[in-house]
Motif scaffolding. Structure first.
Motif, mmCIF file in Angstrom:
data_model
loop_
_atom_site.group_PDB
_atom_site.id
_atom_site.type_symbol
_atom_site.label_atom_id
_atom_site.label_comp_id
_atom_site.label_asym_id
_atom_site.label_seq_id
_atom_site.Cartn_x
_atom_site.Cartn_y
_atom_site.Cartn_z
ATOM 1 N N TRP A 101 0.819 -1.209 0.000
ATOM 2 C CA TRP A 101 0.000 0.000 0.000
ATOM 3 C C TRP A 101 0.855 1.262 0.000
ATOM 4 O O TRP A 101 0.333 2.373 0.001
ATOM 5 C CB TRP A 101 -0.934 -0.008 1.204
ATOM 6 N N HIS A 123 -0.811 5.050 -7.240
ATOM 7 C CA HIS A 123 -1.786 4.748 -6.199
ATOM 8 C C HIS A 123 -1.448 3.409 -5.535
ATOM 9 O O HIS A 123 -0.525 2.709 -5.945
ATOM 10 C CB HIS A 123 -3.199 4.717 -6.793
ATOM 11 N N THR A 126 -2.708 -3.221 -5.116
ATOM 12 C CA THR A 126 -3.602 -4.166 -4.449
ATOM 13 C C THR A 126 -3.222 -5.621 -4.668
ATOM 14 O O THR A 126 -3.653 -6.487 -3.899
ATOM 15 C CB THR A 126 -5.043 -3.964 -4.936
ATOM 16 N N THR A 141 -3.840 -1.685 -9.357
ATOM 17 C CA THR A 141 -3.922 -0.598 -8.387
ATOM 18 C C THR A 141 -5.357 -0.268 -7.996
ATOM 19 O O THR A 141 -6.318 -0.795 -8.544
ATOM 20 C CB THR A 141 -3.245 0.673 -8.931
ATOM 21 N N ASP A 142 -5.448 0.641 -7.059
ATOM 22 C CA ASP A 142 -6.702 0.984 -6.418
ATOM 23 C C ASP A 142 -7.480 2.050 -7.207
ATOM 24 O O ASP A 142 -8.271 1.723 -8.083
ATOM 25 C CB ASP A 142 -6.391 1.465 -4.990
ATOM 26 N N SER A 145 -7.210 2.125 -11.149
ATOM 27 C CA SER A 145 -7.481 0.827 -11.799
ATOM 28 C C SER A 145 -6.524 0.551 -12.953
ATOM 29 O O SER A 145 -6.928 0.095 -14.027
ATOM 30 C CB SER A 145 -8.927 0.776 -12.304
ATOM 31 N N THR A 168 -11.515 -0.366 -8.490
ATOM 32 C CA THR A 168 -10.332 -1.047 -7.953
ATOM 33 C C THR A 168 -10.116 -2.463 -8.494
ATOM 34 O O THR A 168 -11.042 -3.278 -8.530
ATOM 35 C CB THR A 168 -10.435 -1.120 -6.420
ATOM 36 N N THR A 170 -8.884 -5.960 -7.715
ATOM 37 C CA THR A 170 -8.689 -6.716 -6.471
ATOM 38 C C THR A 170 -7.681 -7.847 -6.626
ATOM 39 O O THR A 170 -7.055 -8.254 -5.642
ATOM 40 C CB THR A 170 -10.019 -7.284 -5.969
#
Length: 421
Positions: A101, A123, A126, A141-142, A145, A168, A170
């Motif tokens: 993160w 960002h 994930t 990424t979050d 995207s 996002t 996942t």
């Protein structure tokens, strides 16, 4: 990743940081490995080396001897104590990769533990996954995207693919030939990005909530997705009927969001783990469950299955690594059927003391319409005939029969643009 199967020696001496945690009456044998001091987020097997790799929010990755539980290596991941959603290792076991993160992906030398390169996103990262040939790493990424592909030798971002999903990403992973990347998202879809044509070629729909993960067999004919909507959906790519009729849904056994899933290489078994602290082993041939396993004390973040289908590995926010021996699960079908019966039991109230108890323990004397719990029945019998009876734990009021303890181990878009660098 192609894994070599081998037999597991159950009598292998356990390391000091590992223990057997099953009781003598347990139906499933369990090994528990200790060491991490923060939530364990990912696990991966390298069976040809007998290695289990785990990544944790304690800012470390660890390599364990699969059989004994001995910690072989520990790596400091340099993510500044940020959450670390995934740690991966290449098939040759020479490079270790992590994402965090803190918006970075990092590469480490397995032998020395030194950081080789660092890649930076705009960002939060994930998820990440290494290609089967070890030459590429994908990461998602979050907020933006973005799906990124990194050259593992140089650490250079070779391809940046924005707007793969509407929100996002996942999870992301390479397929077996490394010519497609499969992503799941909070936009409730699973997508396949073709690395040859550079476009999304297939979208899987059907979930009503966040799609957390996707898994498939080695032939890529059957895909399974799990979701925060507590369901598991199956898509048969050989016939493509899901495009007309929708996917098949497995029975809804999880009581909370499902975080992870892993399909056996032959496509016959599927294991899922979720935030309801439950692991479920599924029989995909018969579209039913084989086992429900409980033992973790916090959210289950990742699961995997050995290539010989004898062990399930699960990791959790409780910092534990659990290995479940399921080789003989067909022999305990009767126990599962009994558990199904227990799940149909209702909680009712005693006519005398008003305490709740399971209808499974309801007994009425001939001609007696009163609904009495075991304690009131005993009291009445003692008054009438000085009768004594030994009470068992499962007769106590207030115990829900669908709860299973460790003693038994049973339960619960448009085509995106892309840029080359």
């Amino acid at each position: 990743m192609a894994l070599q199967s081998h037999s597991m020696n159950l009598t292998e001496p356990l390391a000091p940081n590992a223990e057997w945690v099953h009781e003598s009456s347990a139906q499933v044998e369990i090994k528990l490995y200790h060491g991490h001091t923060g939530p364990v987020k990912s696990c991966q097997l390298i069976e040809n080396k007998n290695w289990l790799i785990t990544g944790s929010n304690d800012n470390t990755a660890r390599i364990w001897d699969f059989q004994s539980g001995k910690e072989i290596h520990q790596y400091k991941l340099n993510h500044d104590m940020a959450a670390i959603p995934a740690v991966r290792i290449n098939q040759e076991a020479t490079r270790l990769y992590s994402c965090g993160w803190d918006k970075t992906v990092r590469c480490f030398d397995v032998e020395t533990g030194k950081e080789i390169w660092k890649g930076v996103h705009e960002h939060i990262v994930t998820n990440c996954h290494i290609s089967h040939d070890g030459k590429s790493l994908c990461s998602g990424t979050d907020l933006d995207s973005v799906l990124s592909i990194w050259d593992t030798a140089t650490g250079v971002m070779s391809t940046r693919i924005p707007n793969v999903h509407e929100s996002t990403i996942t999870s992301c992973q390479f397929n077996i030939p490394d010519d497609r990347i499969i992503t799941t998202s909070t936009d409730k879809t699973t997508k396949f990005f073709d690395l040859v044509t550079h476009r999304s070629t297939m979208t899987l729909r059907g979930h009503e909530g966040v799609v957390s993960n996707c898994t498939f067999n080695k032939f890529e004919r059957l895909y399974a997705t799990c979701s925060w909507d507590k369901t598991v959906l199956l898509y048969d790519a050989t016939v493509g009927s899901f495009r007309r009729e929708g996917p098949l849904m497995l029975p809804k056994l999880h009581e909370g969001s499902i975080a992870a899933c892993h399909m056996s290489e032959d496509g016959k078994l599927l294991v899922t783990g979720g935030y309801d602290l439950r692991i479920v082993l599924w029989d995909l041939d018969n579209m039913t469950h084989k086992l429900g396993l409980r033992g973790h004390r916090d959210w289950i973040n990742d699961v995997c299955l050995t290539s010989d289908n004898t062990w399930i590995i699960s990791v959790s926010n409780d910092c534990d690594i659990r290995l479940w021996h399921v080789a003989n699960c067909d022999n305990i079908k009767q126990v599962i059927e009994q558990n199904k019966t227990l799940k149909n039991a209702k909680i009712i109230s005693c006519s005398k003391c008003r305490k709740n108890f399971s209808s499974n323990k309801l007994q009425r004397e001939n001609g007696d319409s009163a609904i009495l719990c075991v304690f009131c029945r005993l009291e009445q019998k003692q008054k009438n005939s000085h009768y004594t009876q030994i009470l068992h734990d499962y007769d106590r009021p207030g115990v829900l029969n669908d709860q299973v303890s460790l003693k038994s181990n049973f339960t619960e878009p448009s085509v995106p643009s892309f840029q080359h660098y």
